[in-house]
Design a protein around this motif. Structure first.
Motif, short mmCIF file in Angstrom:
data_model
loop_
_atom_site.label_atom_id
_atom_site.label_comp_id
_atom_site.label_asym_id
_atom_site.label_seq_id
_atom_site.Cartn_x
_atom_site.Cartn_y
_atom_site.Cartn_z
N LYS A 151 0.84 -1.21 0.00
CA LYS A 151 0.00 0.00 0.00
C LYS A 151 0.87 1.26 0.00
O LYS A 151 0.59 2.21 -0.73
CB LYS A 151 -0.93 0.01 1.21
N MET A 152 1.91 1.24 0.83
CA MET A 152 2.79 2.41 0.87
C MET A 152 3.50 2.60 -0.47
O MET A 152 3.67 3.74 -0.93
CB MET A 152 3.80 2.29 2.02
N MET A 153 3.90 1.51 -1.10
CA MET A 153 4.52 1.61 -2.42
C MET A 153 3.54 2.18 -3.43
O MET A 153 3.90 3.03 -4.25
CB MET A 153 5.03 0.25 -2.88
N ALA A 154 2.29 1.73 -3.37
CA ALA A 154 1.26 2.23 -4.29
C ALA A 154 1.05 3.73 -4.10
O ALA A 154 0.91 4.48 -5.08
CB ALA A 154 -0.04 1.46 -4.10
N ASN A 202 -6.35 2.07 4.26
CA ASN A 202 -6.38 1.16 5.42
C ASN A 202 -7.80 0.80 5.82
O ASN A 202 -8.01 0.16 6.85
CB ASN A 202 -5.62 1.78 6.60
N GLY A 203 -8.78 1.25 5.03
CA GLY A 203 -10.15 0.86 5.27
C GLY A 203 -10.89 1.66 6.32
O GLY A 203 -11.94 1.23 6.79
N LEU A 204 -10.36 2.81 6.70
CA LEU A 204 -11.05 3.63 7.69
C LEU A 204 -12.30 4.26 7.07
O LEU A 204 -12.29 4.64 5.90
CB LEU A 204 -10.14 4.75 8.21
N SER A 205 -13.35 4.39 7.87
CA SER A 205 -14.53 5.12 7.42
C SER A 205 -14.17 6.61 7.33
O SER A 205 -13.12 7.03 7.84
CB SER A 205 -15.68 4.93 8.41
N VAL A 206 -15.04 7.39 6.73
CA VAL A 206 -14.78 8.82 6.62
C VAL A 206 -14.61 9.44 8.01
O VAL A 206 -13.69 10.24 8.23
CB VAL A 206 -15.92 9.52 5.83
N PHE A 213 -1.93 13.03 2.05
CA PHE A 213 -1.25 11.76 2.31
C PHE A 213 -1.93 11.00 3.44
O PHE A 213 -2.20 9.80 3.33
CB PHE A 213 0.23 12.00 2.63
N LEU A 214 -2.20 11.68 4.53
CA LEU A 214 -2.84 11.01 5.67
C LEU A 214 -4.24 10.52 5.30
O LEU A 214 -4.64 9.43 5.71
CB LEU A 214 -2.89 11.95 6.88
N ALA A 266 1.05 6.99 10.13
CA ALA A 266 -0.20 6.76 9.40
C ALA A 266 -0.81 5.40 9.69
O ALA A 266 -2.02 5.23 9.60
CB ALA A 266 0.04 6.92 7.89
N ASN A 267 0.00 4.42 10.02
CA ASN A 267 -0.50 3.08 10.24
C ASN A 267 -0.69 2.72 11.70
O ASN A 267 -1.08 1.61 12.02
CB ASN A 267 0.42 2.06 9.55
#
Length: 177
Positions: free
Chosen positions: A54-57, A113-117, A105-106, A174-175
Motif C-alpha cells: 500500500k505504501m509503495m502504491a 487502510n479501510g477507515l470510514s470517513v 497523504f494522511l 499513518a498506520n
C-alpha cells in the motif's frame, strides 16, 4: 551497480515522470519496511506485506506524480537558482504545498487502510499537527539545499533518498491505530 545507475539515468531522461513515480514507490516501500522492522520491531514473521505494498502504491500513484509535478510548477513560479530563489521556493513549498500534501497523504493512507470517513477524519485530526511540526524540523534545510544545488530532474530522487527516514516516520504515524 554502474549499469543500474546508467539505466536509471536513461529512464529519467526518456520518461522522467515514470522514473520519479518508480523511485518514490520504491523508497516509500523501503521506508515502510524500515518502520516495521526497526521501529515497530515486527520481525519477518510479523511483517505486514500488504501494508508495504500500500505504501509503495501511494508512492507510485500519489507521491511521485504530485511532488514531481509540484517541482516543475515551483520552477515556473520562481525561476532561477540563487540562494534567495532557493529560500523563496522553500517558503512556498513548506508554507503552501507541504501542509496540503501531508493532509492528502494522511487521508489517502487512512482510506487505503479501510477507515470510514469519520474514522479517517479523527485520525487526521489526531496525527496532522504532530506530523506537520515534525516536517518543519526536517524539510526546510533539505529543501533549501535541494532547490539551490540539485537540477530539477534529480530533485525528487534526492528528496526521496532523504525521505527514507521521513517515509519511515510517516508509515509508522499513518498506520498506528
Amino acid at each position: 551497480m554502474a549499469a543500474l545507475w546508467r539505466g536509471c539515468g536513461r529512464l529519467l531522461a526518456r520518461r522522467p515522470a515514470a522514473a520519479q513515480a518508480l523511485t518514490a514507490g520504491a523508497l516509500m516501500g523501503a521506508g515502510d519496511v524500515i518502520a516495521q522492522q526497526l521501529v515497530e520491531r515486527r520481525g519477518l514473521q510479523g511483517h505486514h506485506g500488504i501494508r508495504t505494498m500500500k505504501m509503495m502504491a501511494i508512492g507510485f500513484c500519489f507521491v511521485g506524480p504530485v511532488v514531481g509535478g509540484w517541482y516543475k510548477i515551483l520552477d515556473q513560479l520562481i525561476p532561477g537558482a540563487t540562494k534567495v530563489v532557493a529560500v523563496k521556493k522553500m517558503v512556498l513549498d513548506q508554507g503552501g504545498f507541504a501542509p496540503c500534501f501531508l493532509g492528502c497523504f494522511l487521508a489517502i493512507t487512512g482510506a487505503m487502510n479501510g477507515l470510514s470517513v469519520e474514522e479517517n477524519w479523527s485520525k487526521i485530526q489526531q496525527d496532522y499537527t504532530d506530523a506537520l511540526l515534525t516536517n518543519y524540523c526536517i524539510w526546510p534545510p533539505v529543501q533549501i539545499a535541494n532547490f539551490y544545488f540539485v537540477p530539477l530532474k534529480h530533485r525528487l530522487a534526492v528528496v526521496q533518498c532523504v525521505a527514507i527516514v521521513w517515509n519511515c516516520y510517516l508509515s509508522w504515524k499513518a498506520n498506528r491505530m
